[in-house]
Scaffold this motif. Structure first.
Motif, mmCIF file in Angstrom:
data_model
loop_
_atom_site.group_PDB
_atom_site.id
_atom_site.type_symbol
_atom_site.label_atom_id
_atom_site.label_comp_id
_atom_site.label_asym_id
_atom_site.label_seq_id
_atom_site.Cartn_x
_atom_site.Cartn_y
_atom_site.Cartn_z
ATOM 1 N N LYS A 14 0.832 -1.341 -0.029
ATOM 2 C CA LYS A 14 -0.177 -0.219 0.078
ATOM 3 C C LYS A 14 0.776 1.260 0.027
ATOM 4 O O LYS A 14 0.440 2.456 -0.294
ATOM 5 N N GLN A 23 3.015 1.744 -1.772
ATOM 6 C CA GLN A 23 3.346 2.103 -3.385
ATOM 7 C C GLN A 23 2.341 2.015 -4.149
ATOM 8 O O GLN A 23 2.019 2.931 -5.090
ATOM 9 N N TYR A 24 1.048 1.413 -3.607
ATOM 10 C CA TYR A 24 -0.180 1.313 -4.566
ATOM 11 C C TYR A 24 -1.303 1.758 -3.347
ATOM 12 O O TYR A 24 -1.827 0.836 -2.877
ATOM 13 N N LYS A 25 -1.752 2.909 -3.529
ATOM 14 C CA LYS A 25 -2.653 3.405 -2.609
ATOM 15 C C LYS A 25 -3.798 3.039 -2.757
ATOM 16 O O LYS A 25 -4.783 3.000 -1.699
ATOM 17 N N THR A 26 -4.600 2.449 -3.836
ATOM 18 C CA THR A 26 -5.958 1.997 -3.930
ATOM 19 C C THR A 26 -6.134 0.415 -3.688
ATOM 20 O O THR A 26 -7.209 -0.094 -3.848
ATOM 21 N N ILE A 27 -4.918 -0.064 -3.226
ATOM 22 C CA ILE A 27 -5.251 -1.644 -2.730
ATOM 23 C C ILE A 27 -6.106 -1.522 -1.391
ATOM 24 O O ILE A 27 -5.967 -0.926 -0.438
ATOM 25 N N PHE A 62 -8.479 -4.095 -5.449
ATOM 26 C CA PHE A 62 -8.145 -2.598 -5.914
ATOM 27 C C PHE A 62 -9.402 -1.887 -5.922
ATOM 28 O O PHE A 62 -10.541 -2.535 -6.100
ATOM 29 N N GLU A 69 -5.447 2.379 -11.621
ATOM 30 C CA GLU A 69 -4.102 1.843 -11.073
ATOM 31 C C GLU A 69 -4.018 0.355 -11.479
ATOM 32 O O GLU A 69 -2.892 0.030 -11.731
ATOM 33 N N ILE A 126 -0.919 -1.425 -13.457
ATOM 34 C CA ILE A 126 -0.051 -2.713 -13.205
ATOM 35 C C ILE A 126 -0.284 -3.938 -14.190
ATOM 36 O O ILE A 126 0.730 -4.628 -14.346
ATOM 37 N N MET A 152 4.208 -5.970 -9.985
ATOM 38 C CA MET A 152 4.170 -4.972 -8.938
ATOM 39 C C MET A 152 5.483 -4.873 -7.982
ATOM 40 O O MET A 152 6.416 -5.856 -7.865
ATOM 41 N N ASN A 205 7.717 -1.097 -1.710
ATOM 42 C CA ASN A 205 8.022 0.325 -1.341
ATOM 43 C C ASN A 205 9.433 0.631 -1.728
ATOM 44 O O ASN A 205 9.865 1.829 -2.083
ATOM 45 N N GLU A 219 11.230 -0.041 -4.271
ATOM 46 C CA GLU A 219 10.943 0.151 -5.869
ATOM 47 C C GLU A 219 12.183 -0.967 -6.554
ATOM 48 O O GLU A 219 12.631 -0.810 -7.744
#
Length: 287
Positions: A71, A73-77, A98, A103, A107, A113, A116, A118
């Motif tokens: 989350k 890295q991917y805010k809408t999880i 999601f 988003e 992916i 994926m 954090n 990267e």
């Protein structure tokens, strides 16, 4: 609208992912409808089109903690769930839900994926919901029609004994599946016919990995395979002599090899698909 007179409510369906995501935001809803107060209960589940599957996730990992890291890295999880096979045996796959289709599409395009940092990535694949197998409760046929549209309403088949007689939940005949003649009721999850129908439906629903413009009969190798991989030597020498810089030739040769290798891989995927399809048909005929 609800048929209940004591609880008047509406069930709303969305036409698009953008409409669905907008409906989840309570700030987009008015304070009142027709000067009447109301309550709004958003869906607790998102459609399966908002799911993806992460691969190579060790079974000993804690899914909740791992998704908390994702989350960042991917805010809408929304959440993640471990996937299992028969016997409740965990597998190295995690289904991730999601709330944003935008988003999710990004992916799917990157096919990976990132964590954090990267620097660590995991392959992903689209989520395919388990196929739902319909069964007519009159003639017991799979995935063709429902009881309301059954063309054999005057020839009903018993779900217990598999014989032709009117519906009788107290049927005392010997239990026999009408599909496989096994000692179980029609619709049993372990029925070989139902498993075969589910596998066939799952295979048909799986998206093809080949581009739509690919032709099965195109670019098939015949004769000397080395010529197809490296190109014709005489043609290559003529190409070099036609004002082509010799320093660029190795790069052109690598590009040609890469293109031919990709063609071989595509043909292999198509061959595997056809073999699997024929295997399913053979099993169907055998049963």
């Amino acid at each position: 609208m609800s048929s209940s007179k004591t609880n008047e409510c509406y069930l709303l369906y969305c036409n698009s992912s953008a409409q669905f995501e907008s409906s989840l935001n309570k700030s987009n809803w008015p304070d009142k409808f027709c000067d009447c107060d109301y309550t709004f209960d958003p869906s607790t589940r998102v459609p399966s089109s908002y799911y993806i599957v992460m691969l190579n996730a060790p079974t000993q990992w804690d899914v909740a903690n791992f998704c908390d890291e994702l989350k960042l890295q991917y805010k809408t999880i929304i959440k993640g769930e471990r996937l299992y096979v028969r016997g409740a045996r965990p597998i190295p796959k995690i289904r991730i839900d999601f709330s944003s289709n935008k988003e999710l599409l990004g992916i799917l395009q990157s096919k990976r994926m990132l964590l954090n940092d990267e620097n660590t990535s995991y392959p992903i694949e689209p989520y395919l919901a388990p196929p739902r197998i319909l069964r007519c409760y009159i003639c017991q046929q799979y995935d063709d029609h429902i009881a309301a549209h059954c063309p054999n309403k005057d020839k009903s088949i018993c779900f217990k004994c598999g014989e032709q007689h009117q519906y009788n939940p107290e049927c005392q005949n010997k239990i026999c599946c009408v599909h496989c003649k096994g000692d179980h009721l029609a619709g049993n999850p372990n029925c070989p016919k139902k498993i075969e129908t589910r596998e066939l439906k799952k295979f048909q629903a799986k998206p093809s990995t080949l581009p739509s413009s690919y032709s099965v009969n195109s670019n098939k190798w015949t004769g000397n395979s080395a010529q197809h991989l490296l190109g014709n030597s005489s043609a290559t020498s003529r190409q070099i002599n036609n004002n082509v810089n010799k320093n660029d030739y190795p790069l052109q040769l690598l590009d040609r090899m890469h293109s031919n290798i990709q063609s071989v891989l595509q043909q292999q995927v198509e061959l595997n698909r056809r073999l699997k399809e024929q295997t399913i048909k053979l099993n169907c005929h055998a049963n």
